[in-house]
Design a protein around this motif. Structure first.
Motif, PDB file in Angstrom:
ATOM      1  N   SER A  60      62.838  16.363  19.639  1.00  0.00           N
ATOM      2  CA  SER A  60      63.900  16.649  20.793  1.00  0.00           C
ATOM      3  C   SER A  60      63.010  17.260  21.841  1.00  0.00           C
ATOM      4  N   ALA A  61      62.035  18.348  21.624  1.00  0.00           N
ATOM      5  CA  ALA A  61      61.386  18.735  22.635  1.00  0.00           C
ATOM      6  C   ALA A  61      60.421  18.020  23.278  1.00  0.00           C
ATOM      7  N   GLY A  62      59.773  17.289  22.485  1.00  0.00           N
ATOM      8  CA  GLY A  62      58.769  16.144  23.127  1.00  0.00           C
ATOM      9  C   GLY A  62      59.704  15.069  23.864  1.00  0.00           C
ATOM     10  N   LEU A  63      60.598  14.659  23.483  1.00  0.00           N
ATOM     11  CA  LEU A  63      61.358  13.738  24.258  1.00  0.00           C
ATOM     12  C   LEU A  63      61.969  14.390  25.560  1.00  0.00           C
ATOM     13  N   GLY A  64      62.270  15.645  25.341  1.00  0.00           N
ATOM     14  CA  GLY A  64      62.574  16.247  26.871  1.00  0.00           C
ATOM     15  C   GLY A  64      61.509  16.493  27.713  1.00  0.00           C
ATOM     16  N   LEU A  65      60.455  16.581  27.205  1.00  0.00           N
ATOM     17  CA  LEU A  65      59.231  16.789  28.062  1.00  0.00           C
ATOM     18  C   LEU A  65      58.948  15.497  28.567  1.00  0.00           C
ATOM     19  N   VAL A  66      59.039  14.417  27.980  1.00  0.00           N
ATOM     20  CA  VAL A  66      58.981  13.120  28.643  1.00  0.00           C
ATOM     21  C   VAL A  66      59.932  12.769  29.570  1.00  0.00           C
ATOM     22  N   TRP A  67      61.199  13.305  29.409  1.00  0.00           N
ATOM     23  CA  TRP A  67      62.257  12.988  30.367  1.00  0.00           C
ATOM     24  C   TRP A  67      61.816  13.806  31.692  1.00  0.00           C
ATOM     25  N   CYS A  68      61.436  15.026  31.541  1.00  0.00           N
ATOM     26  CA  CYS A  68      61.018  15.918  32.652  1.00  0.00           C
ATOM     27  C   CYS A  68      59.757  15.048  33.403  1.00  0.00           C
ATOM     28  N   ALA A  69      58.909  14.759  32.644  1.00  0.00           N
ATOM     29  CA  ALA A  69      57.580  14.027  33.244  1.00  0.00           C
ATOM     30  C   ALA A  69      58.101  12.692  34.097  1.00  0.00           C
ATOM     31  N   GLY A  70      59.256  12.057  33.452  1.00  0.00           N
ATOM     32  CA  GLY A  70      59.705  11.126  34.155  1.00  0.00           C
ATOM     33  C   GLY A  70      60.206  11.171  35.359  1.00  0.00           C
ATOM     34  N   ARG A  71      61.074  12.364  35.449  1.00  0.00           N
ATOM     35  CA  ARG A  71      61.732  12.703  36.643  1.00  0.00           C
ATOM     36  C   ARG A  71      60.834  13.465  37.499  1.00  0.00           C
ATOM     37  N   GLY A  81      62.505   9.312  27.103  1.00  0.00           N
ATOM     38  CA  GLY A  81      63.266  10.488  26.492  1.00  0.00           C
ATOM     39  C   GLY A  81      64.640  10.449  26.347  1.00  0.00           C
ATOM     40  N   ASP A  82      65.302   9.978  27.416  1.00  0.00           N
ATOM     41  CA  ASP A  82      66.864   9.500  27.414  1.00  0.00           C
ATOM     42  C   ASP A  82      67.340   8.990  26.063  1.00  0.00           C
ATOM     43  N   LEU A  83      66.819   7.833  26.015  1.00  0.00           N
ATOM     44  CA  LEU A  83      66.886   6.763  24.752  1.00  0.00           C
ATOM     45  C   LEU A  83      66.846   7.491  23.586  1.00  0.00           C
ATOM     46  N   GLY A  84      65.728   8.161  23.348  1.00  0.00           N
ATOM     47  CA  GLY A  84      65.313   8.818  22.065  1.00  0.00           C
ATOM     48  C   GLY A  84      66.173   9.831  21.844  1.00  0.00           C
ATOM     49  N   LEU A  85      66.465  10.653  22.745  1.00  0.00           N
ATOM     50  CA  LEU A  85      67.358  11.769  22.561  1.00  0.00           C
ATOM     51  C   LEU A  85      68.954  11.198  22.150  1.00  0.00           C
ATOM     52  N   LEU A  86      69.132  10.367  22.900  1.00  0.00           N
ATOM     53  CA  LEU A  86      70.653   9.534  22.257  1.00  0.00           C
ATOM     54  C   LEU A  86      70.567   8.852  20.880  1.00  0.00           C
ATOM     55  N   GLY A  87      69.619   8.380  20.650  1.00  0.00           N
ATOM     56  CA  GLY A  87      69.424   7.881  19.346  1.00  0.00           C
ATOM     57  C   GLY A  87      69.197   8.965  18.314  1.00  0.00           C
ATOM     58  N   LEU A  88      68.621  10.144  18.357  1.00  0.00           N
ATOM     59  CA  LEU A  88      68.753  10.989  17.613  1.00  0.00           C
ATOM     60  C   LEU A  88      70.146  11.803  17.250  1.00  0.00           C
ATOM     61  N   THR A  89      70.565  11.774  18.466  1.00  0.00           N
ATOM     62  CA  THR A  89      72.215  12.475  18.402  1.00  0.00           C
ATOM     63  C   THR A  89      72.909  11.464  17.667  1.00  0.00           C
ATOM     64  N   GLY A  90      73.018  10.361  17.776  1.00  0.00           N
ATOM     65  CA  GLY A  90      73.762   9.258  17.300  1.00  0.00           C
ATOM     66  C   GLY A  90      73.462   9.336  15.842  1.00  0.00           C
ATOM     67  N   LYS A  91      72.179   9.189  15.341  1.00  0.00           N
ATOM     68  CA  LYS A  91      71.751   9.470  13.850  1.00  0.00           C
ATOM     69  C   LYS A  91      72.681  10.652  13.266  1.00  0.00           C
ATOM     70  N   ILE A  92      72.406  11.795  13.999  1.00  0.00           N
ATOM     71  CA  ILE A  92      72.927  13.001  13.436  1.00  0.00           C
ATOM     72  C   ILE A  92      74.464  12.967  13.208  1.00  0.00           C
ATOM     73  N   PHE A 121      59.477   5.459  32.709  1.00  0.00           N
ATOM     74  CA  PHE A 121      59.153   6.035  31.493  1.00  0.00           C
ATOM     75  C   PHE A 121      60.077   7.205  30.992  1.00  0.00           C
ATOM     76  N   GLY A 122      60.604   7.757  31.709  1.00  0.00           N
ATOM     77  CA  GLY A 122      61.436   9.085  31.523  1.00  0.00           C
ATOM     78  C   GLY A 122      62.489   8.411  30.607  1.00  0.00           C
ATOM     79  N   HIS A 123      62.813   7.449  30.867  1.00  0.00           N
ATOM     80  CA  HIS A 123      63.948   6.806  30.269  1.00  0.00           C
ATOM     81  C   HIS A 123      63.690   6.667  28.510  1.00  0.00           C
TER      82      HIS A 123
END
Length: 147
Positions: free
Chosen positions: A93-104, A128-139, A124-126
């Motif tokens: 999640s932290a890695g995906l969040g950093l991807v989101w930040c870099a994309g922004r 991060g968004d989509l990855g986090l959404l997927g992980l949250t959906g899996k949980i 490319f920042g998306h």
């Protein structure tokens, strides 16, 4: 029943949430600072379209304002998914969040260049968004299936 155990690595997730908040705040400061340069008085959100076509500074102001607003539009859902996904997948999640930040950041540089089409630099920042959404959906799925 679900037992919540927060791993020490969740600190990475929290650190990225702080970084993200600083980034969004920084975009807001850039808008405020450039407002004076462009001569766009408060409470106007944007320079008039006709004025922006004539004055490059006003056009860039509008772009800076749009970067900030666009970031705010998705920030709530991004932050919720970051913090929830981080409970089970803190490092990912932290890695995906950093991807989101870099994309922004890339989105901001592209958009505020004066050529709004260059906003695509941050697409490319998306990931991060989509990855986090997927992980949250899996949980959510895993919790529902465990009942």
């Amino acid at each position: 029943m679900v037992t919540l155990v927060i791993a020490p690595e969740y600190g990475y997730t929290l650190a990225v949430s702080v970084l993200s908040s600083v980034l969004v705040t920084g975009f807001g400061f850039k808008v405020g600072a450039y407002r004076k340069v462009a001569g766009v008085p408060l409470p106007q959100m944007y320079a008039d379209e006709v004025e922006a076509k004539k004055d490059r500074k006003k056009q860039i102001f509008n772009c800076k304002q749009r970067v900030h607003q666009n970031t705010l539009e998705g920030f709530g859902s991004y932050l919720v998914t970051l913090l929830i996904a981080g409970l089970r997948y803190p490092v990912a999640s932290a890695g995906l969040g950093l991807v989101w930040c870099a994309g922004r950041v890339a989105y901001s540089y592209g958009y505020t260049s004066g050529d709004p089409a260059k906003r695509q630099w941050g697409a490319f920042g998306h990931i991060g968004d989509l990855g986090l959404l997927g992980l949250t959906g899996k949980i959510a799925f895993d919790m529902i299936m465990s009942t």
